[in-house]
Design a protein around this motif. Structure first.
Motif, mmCIF file in Angstrom:
data_model
loop_
_atom_site.group_PDB
_atom_site.id
_atom_site.type_symbol
_atom_site.label_atom_id
_atom_site.label_comp_id
_atom_site.label_asym_id
_atom_site.label_seq_id
_atom_site.Cartn_x
_atom_site.Cartn_y
_atom_site.Cartn_z
ATOM 1 N N SER A 162 0.830 -1.203 0.000
ATOM 2 C CA SER A 162 0.000 0.000 0.000
ATOM 3 C C SER A 162 0.865 1.255 0.000
ATOM 4 O O SER A 162 2.079 1.205 0.254
ATOM 5 N N ALA A 163 0.246 2.398 -0.260
ATOM 6 C CA ALA A 163 0.980 3.661 -0.288
ATOM 7 C C ALA A 163 1.593 3.967 1.076
ATOM 8 O O ALA A 163 2.736 4.424 1.163
ATOM 9 N N ARG A 164 0.843 3.737 2.142
ATOM 10 C CA ARG A 164 1.367 4.001 3.494
ATOM 11 C C ARG A 164 2.595 3.154 3.787
ATOM 12 O O ARG A 164 3.591 3.648 4.343
ATOM 13 N N GLU A 165 2.549 1.877 3.379
ATOM 14 C CA GLU A 165 3.685 1.001 3.627
ATOM 15 C C GLU A 165 4.878 1.376 2.763
ATOM 16 O O GLU A 165 6.030 1.226 3.176
ATOM 17 N N CYS A 166 4.625 1.902 1.572
ATOM 18 C CA CYS A 166 5.718 2.365 0.719
ATOM 19 C C CYS A 166 6.455 3.530 1.374
ATOM 20 O O CYS A 166 7.689 3.575 1.376
ATOM 21 N N ILE B 76 15.279 11.692 -2.408
ATOM 22 C CA ILE B 76 15.045 10.803 -3.552
ATOM 23 C C ILE B 76 14.096 9.674 -3.162
ATOM 24 O O ILE B 76 13.181 9.322 -3.910
ATOM 25 N N PHE B 77 14.331 9.082 -1.976
ATOM 26 C CA PHE B 77 13.471 7.988 -1.511
ATOM 27 C C PHE B 77 12.003 8.425 -1.466
ATOM 28 O O PHE B 77 11.109 7.716 -1.940
ATOM 29 N N PHE B 78 11.754 9.609 -0.896
ATOM 30 C CA PHE B 78 10.369 10.049 -0.725
ATOM 31 C C PHE B 78 9.754 10.529 -2.040
ATOM 32 O O PHE B 78 8.555 10.334 -2.268
ATOM 33 N N LEU B 79 10.551 11.141 -2.895
ATOM 34 C CA LEU B 79 10.027 11.553 -4.199
ATOM 35 C C LEU B 79 9.633 10.339 -5.036
ATOM 36 O O LEU B 79 8.557 10.318 -5.659
ATOM 37 N N VAL B 80 10.496 9.332 -5.034
ATOM 38 C CA VAL B 80 10.188 8.108 -5.785
ATOM 39 C C VAL B 80 8.968 7.417 -5.184
ATOM 40 O O VAL B 80 8.109 6.907 -5.914
ATOM 41 N N ALA B 81 8.876 7.390 -3.860
ATOM 42 C CA ALA B 81 7.706 6.794 -3.208
ATOM 43 C C ALA B 81 6.433 7.515 -3.637
ATOM 44 O O ALA B 81 5.401 6.876 -3.899
ATOM 45 N N TYR B 82 6.498 8.831 -3.732
ATOM 46 C CA TYR B 82 5.316 9.608 -4.148
ATOM 47 C C TYR B 82 4.907 9.259 -5.578
ATOM 48 O O TYR B 82 3.729 8.995 -5.859
ATOM 49 N N PHE B 83 5.877 9.243 -6.489
ATOM 50 C CA PHE B 83 5.558 8.973 -7.893
ATOM 51 C C PHE B 83 5.067 7.541 -8.086
ATOM 52 O O PHE B 83 4.096 7.296 -8.817
ATOM 53 N N VAL B 84 5.717 6.581 -7.436
ATOM 54 C CA VAL B 84 5.333 5.178 -7.614
ATOM 55 C C VAL B 84 3.946 4.920 -7.045
ATOM 56 O O VAL B 84 3.114 4.249 -7.674
ATOM 57 N N THR B 85 3.677 5.434 -5.850
ATOM 58 C CA THR B 85 2.358 5.206 -5.253
ATOM 59 C C THR B 85 1.263 5.909 -6.040
ATOM 60 O O THR B 85 0.145 5.404 -6.149
ATOM 61 N N SER B 86 1.557 7.078 -6.612
ATOM 62 C CA SER B 86 0.564 7.776 -7.434
ATOM 63 C C SER B 86 0.228 6.964 -8.677
ATOM 64 O O SER B 86 -0.952 6.794 -9.026
ATOM 65 N N LEU B 87 1.248 6.449 -9.346
ATOM 66 C CA LEU B 87 1.020 5.639 -10.537
ATOM 67 C C LEU B 87 0.306 4.336 -10.200
ATOM 68 O O LEU B 87 -0.617 3.913 -10.900
ATOM 69 N N SER B 88 0.729 3.707 -9.097
ATOM 70 C CA SER B 88 0.105 2.444 -8.697
ATOM 71 C C SER B 88 -1.357 2.652 -8.339
ATOM 72 O O SER B 88 -2.218 1.828 -8.672
ATOM 73 N N SER B 89 -1.658 3.761 -7.662
ATOM 74 C CA SER B 89 -3.040 4.052 -7.294
ATOM 75 C C SER B 89 -3.908 4.242 -8.534
ATOM 76 O O SER B 89 -5.032 3.725 -8.604
#
Length: 249
Positions: free
Chosen positions: A122-126, A186-199
């Motif tokens: 999930s996004a929270r776990e990411c 970088i970790f948090f930016l990538v987490a934001y982009f990946v979770t947005s796309l996955s959602s």
């Protein structure tokens, strides 16, 4: 992973098996890199060969345990998936420590687990994985910077040599702080982009499932209506082949 039911369990199982298979490749590649870097190219001191090999062996042993638990343990899929991510981050941090610390360009491999968690969790776990990766990287950086733990020289990274010895960037407070902040960002930016796309992909997948379910229900209603009236219907394509026919045929 937010969906419920059997599809969710099957999806988790597929992710766990995929993760295990990829890790076997990583184990082989990692040990090959250790042998090449220490024994052949002399990029790392020989004293790190044993701890690096032990760390790689620990990763292989854990992967074997994952395989056994995945085959015989019931209801452990999601736990195994999460545990693999965090255990990999810890072992990768240990490997980084013995292979040049934050000076090692392969430190960006921590980012892979942020990406993977954004896809399979999930996004929270990411975001939690991004926090753990940042904490582990920052802890390693400052422990080496304060010389609480030893820093091992990676020869491919440029070092300043003076009369007092070799100057390591890992001991420079400005470099360390900049590196930690940059990697965390970088970790948090990538987490934001990946979770947005996955959602977005998950929403589209749910919409497709709803549309398929509605189409199936409409087909069932049509068949029931035709059967109730005793009507025989056959749909032909351009080549006069039957594309659909109700039970009256």
């Amino acid at each position: 992973i937010r969906e419920g039911g059997l599809n969710r369990d099957a999806q988790v199982g597929n992710y766990v098996r995929w993760f295990i298979q990829m890790r076997w490749i990583v184990v082989v590649v990692a040990e090959a890199c250790v042998i090449a870097s220490v024994m052949i190219l002399d990029l790392l001191p020989h004293e790190v060969f044993v701890p690096l090999t032990i760390s790689t062996a620990a990763l292989a042993a854990l992967n074997l345990l994952y395989s056994v638990l995945n085959q015989h343990g019931k209801g452990l899929g999601l736990f195994l998936l999460r545990f693999q991510v965090y255990a990999d981050l810890v072992i990768l941090t240990v490997l980084l420590h013995f292979s040049g610390g934050i000076e090692n360009p392969l430190a960006l491999l921590l980012l892979l687990h942020v990406i993977i968690s954004g896809v399979v969790l999930s996004a929270r776990e990411c975001y939690l994985v991004a926090i753990v990766a940042s904490v582990l990287f920052g802890t390693l950086a400052y422990l080496e910077a304060l010389e609480i733990i030893e820093h091992f020289t990676l020869e491919v990274f440029p070092h300043h040599v003076s009369e007092s010895g070799v100057g390591h960037a890992a001991h420079d407070s400005v470099y360390v702080a900049t590196r930690v902040v940059l990697f965390s960002a970088i970790f948090f930016l990538v987490a934001y982009f990946v979770t947005s796309l996955s959602s977005r992909l998950r929403q589209e997948e749910r919409q497709l499932e709803i549309m398929a379910s509605r189409a199936q229900r409409m087909q069932q209603l049509l068949e029931q209506s035709l059967n109730a009236t005793g009507t025989a219907v056959r749909i032909l394509d351009r080549d006069l082949r039957t594309g659909w026919a109700n039970s009256r045929w």
